[in-house]
Enzyme design. Structure first.
Site, short mmCIF file in Angstrom:
data_model
loop_
_atom_site.label_atom_id
_atom_site.label_comp_id
_atom_site.label_asym_id
_atom_site.label_seq_id
_atom_site.Cartn_x
_atom_site.Cartn_y
_atom_site.Cartn_z
N HIS A 1 40.25 39.31 40.17
CA HIS A 1 40.27 40.44 39.24
C HIS A 1 40.38 41.76 40.01
O HIS A 1 41.15 42.64 39.66
CB HIS A 1 38.97 40.51 38.43
N LYS B 1 33.23 33.54 22.72
CA LYS B 1 32.81 33.21 24.07
C LYS B 1 31.32 33.46 24.23
O LYS B 1 30.76 34.36 23.61
CB LYS B 1 33.58 34.06 25.10
N ARG C 1 48.03 33.75 37.04
CA ARG C 1 47.71 32.89 38.17
C ARG C 1 48.68 31.73 38.32
O ARG C 1 49.11 31.40 39.39
CB ARG C 1 46.31 32.31 38.00
N SER D 1 36.47 32.94 36.96
CA SER D 1 35.04 33.19 36.81
C SER D 1 34.30 31.86 36.60
O SER D 1 33.17 31.69 37.05
CB SER D 1 34.78 34.11 35.61
P1 ADP Z 1 38.95 34.17 33.50
O1 ADP Z 1 40.23 33.53 33.09
O2 ADP Z 1 38.65 34.08 34.98
O3 ADP Z 1 37.76 33.90 32.62
P2 ADP Z 1 39.22 36.85 32.36
O4 ADP Z 1 39.32 36.58 30.91
O5 ADP Z 1 38.06 37.69 32.77
O6 ADP Z 1 39.21 35.66 33.35
O7 ADP Z 1 40.58 37.46 32.90
C1 ADP Z 1 41.00 38.76 32.74
C2 ADP Z 1 42.38 38.91 33.30
O8 ADP Z 1 42.38 38.69 34.71
C3 ADP Z 1 43.44 37.94 32.75
O9 ADP Z 1 44.66 38.64 32.68
C4 ADP Z 1 43.51 36.89 33.82
O10 ADP Z 1 44.75 36.24 33.83
C5 ADP Z 1 43.32 37.71 35.06
N1 ADP Z 1 42.78 36.93 36.18
C6 ADP Z 1 41.73 36.11 36.17
N2 ADP Z 1 41.53 35.57 37.39
C7 ADP Z 1 42.50 36.06 38.20
C8 ADP Z 1 42.86 35.86 39.56
N3 ADP Z 1 42.19 35.02 40.33
N4 ADP Z 1 43.94 36.53 40.05
C9 ADP Z 1 44.63 37.35 39.24
N5 ADP Z 1 44.37 37.58 37.94
C10 ADP Z 1 43.31 36.94 37.42
#
Ligand code: ADP
Length: 159
Positions: free
Chosen positions: A17, A41, A90, A128
């Site tokens: 992130h 969630k 990803r 996460s």
């Molecule tokens: P997760 O899928 O880890 O629960 P979130 O809902 O918090 O994550 O994701 C928020 C944004 O960050 C989304 O656009 C997701 O694709 C992106 N994201 C999550 N993990 C990564 C990563 N390792 N590298 C790049 N972008 C990421």
């Protein structure tokens, strides 16, 4: 002025992130990292904890602000004057869902574009969920989450 919103659950923020935040802060004049409150969630970290973690790691970027929203994403973006939504991609598995959401958001608000940044290859495997799982086993989190929050993540998840 180019304003972007980077939405997510950030439960907790990972190095993947943070890499997206850093790159977005270079691309846009202002970036709102927004913790989206989603009733479907059940996050482990409270909204306050997730926002505080993000603030701790992004303080060095002068044009990044951390907020939360329980509104529809495009409504929140409009309220901030943002015309871009930033998403990290990803793998192919992210694509279907993200593509559908980008099209839906475009239908609802044609002035807002979704911009996809490809995940840094170092972090393509990182989520996460994986971080929470590793923390449960007291694993070394230094390659997964920003150092500023490691102790707090371990304390909460690892018990
Ligand atoms: P997760 O899928 O880890 O629960 P979130 O809902 O918090 O994550 O994701 C928020 C944004 O960050 C989304 O656009 C997701 O694709 C992106 N994201 C999550 N993990 C990564 C990563 N390792 N590298 C790049 N972008 C990421």
């Amino acid at each position: 002025m180019k304003i972007a919103v980077y939405p997510g659950s950030f439960d907790p923020i990972t190095l993947g992130h943070l890499n997206i935040v850093k790159r977005a802060s270079r691309l846009f004049d202002k970036v709102y990292v927004c913790v989206m409150v989603n009733s479907a969630k059940h996050p482990i970290f409270s909204l306050q904890e997730r926002m505080e973690f993000i603030k701790r790691c992004t303080g060095k970027y002068g044009n990044v602000e951390v907020e939360y929203s329980n509104k529809l994403l495009v409504e929140y973006a409009k309220s901030r004057g943002a015309t871009f939504i930033v998403k990290g991609l990803r793998a192919l598995s992210d694509f279907d869902m993200e593509f559908q959401m980008a099209l839906m958001n475009k239908k609802m608000e044609s002035s807002i574009d979704t911009v996809f940044l490809t995940a840094d290859e170092k972090y393509t495997y990182l989520s996460s969920t994986i971080v929470r799982e590793m923390a449960r086993y007291h694993a070394d989190l230094s390659r997964f989450v920003p150092r500023e929050i490691i102790d707090d993540v371990l304390a909460k998840v690892g018990g």
